[in-house]
Write a protein that holds these residues in place. Structure first.
Motif, PDB file in Angstrom:
ATOM      1  N   SER A 112       0.854  -1.269   0.094  1.00 15.27           N
ATOM      2  CA  SER A 112      -0.084   0.028  -0.099  1.00 15.27           C
ATOM      3  C   SER A 112       0.904   1.400   0.054  1.00 15.27           C
ATOM      4  O   SER A 112       0.570   2.347   0.635  1.00 15.27           O
ATOM      5  CB  SER A 112      -1.087  -0.074   1.214  1.00 15.27           C
ATOM      6  OG  SER A 112      -1.716  -1.107   1.013  1.00 15.27           O
ATOM      7  N   ASN A 123      -0.413  11.897  -4.945  1.00 16.66           N
ATOM      8  CA  ASN A 123      -1.962  11.377  -5.015  1.00 16.66           C
ATOM      9  C   ASN A 123      -2.082  10.947  -6.571  1.00 16.66           C
ATOM     10  O   ASN A 123      -1.596  10.400  -7.073  1.00 16.66           O
ATOM     11  CB  ASN A 123      -2.797  12.506  -4.602  1.00 16.66           C
ATOM     12  CG  ASN A 123      -3.949  11.843  -3.591  1.00 16.66           C
ATOM     13  OD1 ASN A 123      -4.710  11.733  -4.212  1.00 16.66           O
ATOM     14  ND2 ASN A 123      -3.955  12.244  -2.457  1.00 16.66           N
ATOM     15  N   HIS A 126       4.834   8.806   1.604  1.00 15.50           N
ATOM     16  CA  HIS A 126       3.449   8.194   2.056  1.00 15.50           C
ATOM     17  C   HIS A 126       3.770   7.362   3.443  1.00 15.50           C
ATOM     18  O   HIS A 126       3.685   5.980   3.348  1.00 15.50           O
ATOM     19  CB  HIS A 126       3.398   6.957   1.014  1.00 15.50           C
ATOM     20  CG  HIS A 126       1.660   6.678   0.942  1.00 15.50           C
ATOM     21  ND1 HIS A 126       1.272   5.998   1.789  1.00 15.50           N
ATOM     22  CD2 HIS A 126       0.753   6.846   0.072  1.00 15.50           C
ATOM     23  CE1 HIS A 126      -0.157   5.308   1.429  1.00 15.50           C
ATOM     24  NE2 HIS A 126      -0.318   6.255   0.608  1.00 15.50           N
ATOM     25  N   TYR A 161       3.191   5.455   6.927  1.00 13.18           N
ATOM     26  CA  TYR A 161       2.260   5.069   8.084  1.00 13.18           C
ATOM     27  C   TYR A 161       2.765   5.309   9.428  1.00 13.18           C
ATOM     28  O   TYR A 161       3.968   4.637   9.564  1.00 13.18           O
ATOM     29  CB  TYR A 161       1.842   3.510   7.884  1.00 13.18           C
ATOM     30  CG  TYR A 161       1.069   3.705   6.408  1.00 13.18           C
ATOM     31  CD1 TYR A 161      -0.309   3.340   6.523  1.00 13.18           C
ATOM     32  CD2 TYR A 161       1.723   3.307   5.066  1.00 13.18           C
ATOM     33  CE1 TYR A 161      -1.010   3.171   5.126  1.00 13.18           C
ATOM     34  CE2 TYR A 161       0.778   3.088   4.085  1.00 13.18           C
ATOM     35  CZ  TYR A 161      -0.452   2.802   4.157  1.00 13.18           C
ATOM     36  OH  TYR A 161      -1.277   2.964   2.843  1.00 13.18           O
ATOM     37  N   ASP A 187      -9.969   8.538   3.750  1.00 13.76           N
ATOM     38  CA  ASP A 187      -8.807   8.702   2.548  1.00 13.76           C
ATOM     39  C   ASP A 187      -8.928  10.011   1.966  1.00 13.76           C
ATOM     40  O   ASP A 187      -9.242  10.058   0.912  1.00 13.76           O
ATOM     41  CB  ASP A 187      -9.201   7.379   1.460  1.00 13.76           C
ATOM     42  CG  ASP A 187      -7.755   7.346   0.493  1.00 13.76           C
ATOM     43  OD1 ASP A 187      -7.049   8.010   0.737  1.00 13.76           O
ATOM     44  OD2 ASP A 187      -7.927   6.345  -0.271  1.00 13.76           O
ATOM     45  N   ASP A 188      -8.554  10.960   2.613  1.00 11.72           N
ATOM     46  CA  ASP A 188      -8.950  12.324   2.226  1.00 11.72           C
ATOM     47  C   ASP A 188      -7.833  13.426   2.154  1.00 11.72           C
ATOM     48  O   ASP A 188      -6.718  13.207   2.921  1.00 11.72           O
ATOM     49  CB  ASP A 188      -9.924  12.908   3.180  1.00 11.72           C
ATOM     50  CG  ASP A 188     -11.168  11.949   3.353  1.00 11.72           C
ATOM     51  OD1 ASP A 188     -12.366  12.858   2.415  1.00 11.72           O
ATOM     52  OD2 ASP A 188     -11.248  11.066   3.928  1.00 11.72           O
ATOM     53  N   GLN A 217      -2.576  14.317   3.161  1.00  9.98           N
ATOM     54  CA  GLN A 217      -3.385  13.477   2.951  1.00  9.98           C
ATOM     55  C   GLN A 217      -3.521  12.605   4.065  1.00  9.98           C
ATOM     56  O   GLN A 217      -2.419  12.139   4.650  1.00  9.98           O
ATOM     57  CB  GLN A 217      -3.267  12.499   1.758  1.00  9.98           C
ATOM     58  CG  GLN A 217      -4.341  11.459   1.525  1.00  9.98           C
ATOM     59  CD  GLN A 217      -5.300  11.857   0.574  1.00  9.98           C
ATOM     60  OE1 GLN A 217      -5.465  12.966   0.100  1.00  9.98           O
ATOM     61  NE2 GLN A 217      -6.161  11.088  -0.059  1.00  9.98           N
ATOM     62  N   PHE A 260      -5.140   8.667   5.665  1.00 13.37           N
ATOM     63  CA  PHE A 260      -5.611   7.506   5.066  1.00 13.37           C
ATOM     64  C   PHE A 260      -5.841   6.525   6.181  1.00 13.37           C
ATOM     65  O   PHE A 260      -4.567   5.900   6.805  1.00 13.37           O
ATOM     66  CB  PHE A 260      -4.734   6.985   3.945  1.00 13.37           C
ATOM     67  CG  PHE A 260      -5.266   5.439   3.530  1.00 13.37           C
ATOM     68  CD1 PHE A 260      -6.378   5.335   3.326  1.00 13.37           C
ATOM     69  CD2 PHE A 260      -4.375   4.900   2.630  1.00 13.37           C
ATOM     70  CE1 PHE A 260      -7.208   4.005   2.817  1.00 13.37           C
ATOM     71  CE2 PHE A 260      -4.728   3.669   2.004  1.00 13.37           C
ATOM     72  CZ  PHE A 260      -5.938   3.224   2.112  1.00 13.37           C
ATOM     73  N   HIS A 318      -6.379   2.983   6.841  1.00 16.56           N
ATOM     74  CA  HIS A 318      -6.276   1.726   5.936  1.00 16.56           C
ATOM     75  C   HIS A 318      -6.770   0.616   6.814  1.00 16.56           C
ATOM     76  O   HIS A 318      -6.083   0.226   7.671  1.00 16.56           O
ATOM     77  CB  HIS A 318      -5.105   1.741   5.312  1.00 16.56           C
ATOM     78  CG  HIS A 318      -4.830   0.747   4.494  1.00 16.56           C
ATOM     79  ND1 HIS A 318      -5.737  -0.241   4.038  1.00 16.56           N
ATOM     80  CD2 HIS A 318      -3.887   0.293   3.474  1.00 16.56           C
ATOM     81  CE1 HIS A 318      -5.315  -1.015   3.180  1.00 16.56           C
ATOM     82  NE2 HIS A 318      -4.273  -0.691   2.543  1.00 16.56           N
TER      83      HIS A 318
END
Length: 313
Positions: A53, A64, A165, A167, A221-222, A258, A260, A262
């Motif tokens: 992911s 994005n 990205h 997490y 997921d904004d 962003q 997310f 998940h």
């Protein structure tokens, strides 16, 4: 067996909370793991796995999505041409997360607590520009700093945006019990294919995360804009019930973020949540909207910085 993410670059540093350890991958220059005193502060995955992911990867030359994998380029002469990118999000018909997601970076420099990697974006369908890029990861007692450099090595002005990205987590605490706080004042409304259709103030809405909300109560997921910077940096965070936190900070280049939540992250049991907090210099579909987009002239360089600060003591 060779790792699906290529060479692995291990960084280490002593901190008041114990030894910090980071693993950076050759593929997409991604963060595969980051722990402090044995506590994971990013979502880790095993060396035997392909990147799940987009975990920890660099997003260049756009973060994005690009709607319909298509945008229109007006060159220096004023001529307008349709640019069609590879469809890398087939289910929605979009192009997603730039052009380096599956690129092996080259090692430029390495020390015990830092590594610098580089990659080139070559002209290709939908993006007829030449970019030299690099990313430097530096691990200190305060946290992990990530410095990006993008130079237009071609003969034409090039559109560029940068993102990442990661997490985040606090090992040992259920992520659903963490509080997510975003220093953002606007929210991007999207359609059923996750393409932007509007931007609205967050005040008085469910998307106002400036005071924080429990992750387990969120479905995100904004994209968010109007990121607030104080003293030259913005701070977004995850905080545990005991007050410990992990902060993602970003310099003034990063006006967007962003979030997310998940719930099908490959390395987690079904139903558990992973949270991406993605700093972005431009929002989704910036190649079309031009919002936040940087146009680099020949030889011009863009430099940005962001980082992760574990606050565990």
């Amino acid at each position: 067996m060779r790792a699906p993410t290529g060479d692995q670059y291990e960084l280490a540093c002593d901190t008041p909370a114990g030894q910090a350890r980071v693993t950076i991958t050759q593929l997409a220059a991604g963060i595969r793991s980051y722990s402090v005193g044995g506590i994971d502060v990013t979502e880790p995955y095993d060396e035997s796995l392909a990147t799940p992911s987009g975990c920890g990867i660099v997003l260049v030359p756009w973060p994005n999505r690009v709607a319909n994998a298509t945008w229109w380029w007006r060159d220096e002469s004023g001529s307008v041409s349709e640019q069609k990118l590879a469809v890398t999000e087939p289910a929605r018909g979009n192009a997603i997360h730039g052009l380096l997601r599956y690129t092996p970076y080259l090692l430029v420099m390495r020390t015990k607590n830092s590594v610098t990697l580089s990659a080139t974006v070559y002209p290709q369908p939908g993006y007829p520009f030449l970019l030299d890029t690099s990313v430097r990861y530096t691990l200190t007692a305060d946290g992990l700093m990530v410095e990006h450099t993008v130079t237009n090595a071609g003969a034409k002005d090039a559109p560029v945006a940068i993102g990442a990205h990661p997490y985040l987590k606090i090992g040992g605490v259920p992520t659903e019990d963490l509080v997510l706080q975003l220093e953002a004042t606007t929210h991007f409304e999207v359609d059923e294919r996750m393409n932007v259709v509007g931007e609205h103030p967050v005040h008085g809405t469910e998307f106002d995360l400036r005071n924080g909300r429990r992750v387990g109560d969120l479905q995100l997921d904004d994209g968010f804009g109007g990121v607030m910077h104080r003293g030259g940096r913005a701070e977004h965070s995850l905080t545990a019930p005991d007050g410990r936190s992990v902060v993602l900070w970003a310099d003034t280049s990063y006006g967007y973020v962003q979030a997310f939540t998940h719930r099908s992250f490959a390395t987690l049991p079904a139903g558990e949540v992973a949270v991406a907090i993605e700093p972005m210099t431009a929002p989704a579909d910036a190649l079309n909207s031009s919002q936040g987009l940087s146009w680099l002239a020949t030889g011009e360089t863009m430099k940005t910085a962001w980082g992760i600060e574990p606050r565990l003591v």
